[in-house]
Write a protein that holds these residues in place. Structure first.
Motif, PDB file in Angstrom:
ATOM      1  N   ALA A  71      -5.469  35.271  14.526  1.00  0.00           N
ATOM      2  CA  ALA A  71      -5.027  36.310  15.452  1.00  0.00           C
ATOM      3  C   ALA A  71      -6.064  37.425  15.644  1.00  0.00           C
ATOM      4  O   ALA A  71      -5.966  38.193  16.600  1.00  0.00           O
ATOM      5  N   ILE A  72      -7.030  37.533  14.752  1.00  0.00           N
ATOM      6  CA  ILE A  72      -8.055  38.581  14.926  1.00  0.00           C
ATOM      7  C   ILE A  72      -8.956  38.288  16.123  1.00  0.00           C
ATOM      8  O   ILE A  72      -9.622  39.182  16.624  1.00  0.00           O
ATOM      9  N   PHE A  73      -8.979  37.037  16.566  1.00  0.00           N
ATOM     10  CA  PHE A  73      -9.779  36.688  17.741  1.00  0.00           C
ATOM     11  C   PHE A  73      -8.879  36.563  18.951  1.00  0.00           C
ATOM     12  O   PHE A  73      -7.813  35.967  18.868  1.00  0.00           O
ATOM     13  N   ASP A  74      -9.373  37.044  20.058  1.00  0.00           N
ATOM     14  CA  ASP A  74      -8.485  37.154  21.224  1.00  0.00           C
ATOM     15  C   ASP A  74      -9.224  36.834  22.513  1.00  0.00           C
ATOM     16  O   ASP A  74      -9.410  37.724  23.349  1.00  0.00           O
ATOM     17  N   PRO A  75      -9.640  35.642  22.751  1.00  0.00           N
ATOM     18  CA  PRO A  75      -9.621  34.460  21.877  1.00  0.00           C
ATOM     19  C   PRO A  75     -10.948  34.372  21.127  1.00  0.00           C
ATOM     20  O   PRO A  75     -11.838  35.187  21.359  1.00  0.00           O
TER      21      PRO A  75
ATOM     22  N   ASN B  69      -9.074  28.721  15.977  1.00  0.00           N
ATOM     23  CA  ASN B  69      -8.151  28.942  17.093  1.00  0.00           C
ATOM     24  C   ASN B  69      -6.811  29.533  16.679  1.00  0.00           C
ATOM     25  O   ASN B  69      -6.069  30.022  17.532  1.00  0.00           O
ATOM     26  N   THR B  70      -6.512  29.460  15.373  1.00  0.00           N
ATOM     27  CA  THR B  70      -5.229  30.025  14.922  1.00  0.00           C
ATOM     28  C   THR B  70      -5.351  31.483  14.491  1.00  0.00           C
ATOM     29  O   THR B  70      -4.351  32.106  14.173  1.00  0.00           O
TER      30      THR B  70
ATOM     31  N   ALA C 253      -5.972  44.714  15.093  1.00  0.00           N
ATOM     32  CA  ALA C 253      -5.627  44.788  16.508  1.00  0.00           C
ATOM     33  C   ALA C 253      -5.940  46.173  17.058  1.00  0.00           C
ATOM     34  O   ALA C 253      -6.404  46.312  18.188  1.00  0.00           O
TER      35      ALA C 253
ATOM     36  N   SER D  18     -11.238  42.851  22.094  1.00  0.00           N
ATOM     37  CA  SER D  18     -11.201  41.390  22.076  1.00  0.00           C
ATOM     38  C   SER D  18     -12.632  40.870  22.073  1.00  0.00           C
ATOM     39  O   SER D  18     -13.556  41.535  22.546  1.00  0.00           O
TER      40      SER D  18
ATOM     41  N   LYS E 101     -15.744  39.009  23.171  1.00  0.00           N
ATOM     42  CA  LYS E 101     -16.251  38.612  24.478  1.00  0.00           C
ATOM     43  C   LYS E 101     -17.564  37.861  24.306  1.00  0.00           C
ATOM     44  O   LYS E 101     -17.940  37.487  23.214  1.00  0.00           O
TER      45      LYS E 101
ATOM     46  N   LEU F 204      -3.263  42.470  10.106  1.00  0.00           N
ATOM     47  CA  LEU F 204      -3.365  42.097  11.512  1.00  0.00           C
ATOM     48  C   LEU F 204      -3.322  43.306  12.421  1.00  0.00           C
ATOM     49  O   LEU F 204      -4.120  43.450  13.340  1.00  0.00           O
TER      50      LEU F 204
END
Ligand SMILES: *[C@@H]1O[C@H](CO)[C@@H](O)[C@H](O)[C@H]1NC(C)=O
Length: 230
Positions: free
Chosen positions: A118-122, A115-116, A14, A19, A21, A10
């Protein structure tokens, strides 16, 4: 809800990735699709450039035939944009998504799983992949990529129905991972050519008991869409 990623993994994501877009902020048109060398089944288009790159996460459906082997009868997947990651991370991202999908409880849908992560933000969901009656012949099933309910809402032509022109066993572990494919688009303005590559999972067991029910095998894969008018 449930643990998905080792912390080290993770953290590396990060640090390394912006993030996610909108697709139009992350131009993929100059990327070169990583097709295996030494084969001529899948060929990168020379007349179109990549327009969308996403990971499909979902299921491949199979029914058991009278000879005791499974036949693919379609699929259902959510497609999440990965175009804002560095290309060098595409395969790792695909692994992270698939590993989470394999570990997720059966009650979780692919849309919920995304949606769960964490690599996507969002996460930025491009659309859905599913099968429809072949619109040209009126019989049999054709794969469809449909962005009209997600990233291209309000654009009724933002879909693509494909016809397979190339089918290559997965270069790694083809008994587990479904084939890599090339499809020409026969309907819709979303793309002209579509590839399914870097497949993870999706293959059925080698045999079955005739009469047994349809099965749904979880998979993930990269979809590279070329051309189109969006
Ligand atoms: C595949 O299975 C899913 C359920 O997991 C279902 O919603 C979908 O309609 C099926 N698609 C086909 C073409 O059988």
């Amino acid at each position: 809800m449930f643990a998905i990623l080792p912390l080290a993994l993770l953290t590396s994501f990060a640090l390394a990735t912006p993030s996610i877009k909108r697709v139009d902020e992350c131009d993929v048109s100059s990327l070169i699709i990583p097709l295996p060398s030494g084969q001529t089944t899948l060929v990168a288009p020379t007349n179109f450039t990549p327009t969308f790159i996403g990971v499909g996460v979902g299921v491949q459906n199979y029914t058991c035939g009278t000879t005791g082997t499974y036949t693919n009868v379609g699929a259902l997947a959510e497609i999440v944009d990965i175009s804002c990651f560095s290309e060098s991370l595409f395969d790792d991202v695909t692994d992270v998504i698939f590993d989470a999908w394999e570990a997720a409880p059966t009650s979780i849908t692919a849309a919920e799983l995304i949606n769960t992560l964490a690599i996507f933000d969002p996460p930025f969901v491009l659309g859905q992949h599913y099968f429809i009656t072949n619109p040209i012949t009126g019989s049999g099933l054709s794969p469809k990529w449909d962005f009209t309910s997600a990233s291209l809402k309000g654009h009724p032509d933002a879909f693509a129905v494909g016809a397979k022109v190339g089918d290559l066993p997965a270069p790694t572990d083809s008994a587990t991972n479904i084939d890599w494919l090339q499809l020409n688009v026969v309907q819709g303005d979303l793309a002209n050519v579509i590839f399914r590559i870097q497949t993870r999972g999706g293959q059925p067991p080698t045999s079955c008991t005739p009469g047994s029910p349809e099965i749904f095998i979880r998979y993930a894969a990269q979809y590279w869409l070329y051309g189109g008018s969006f």
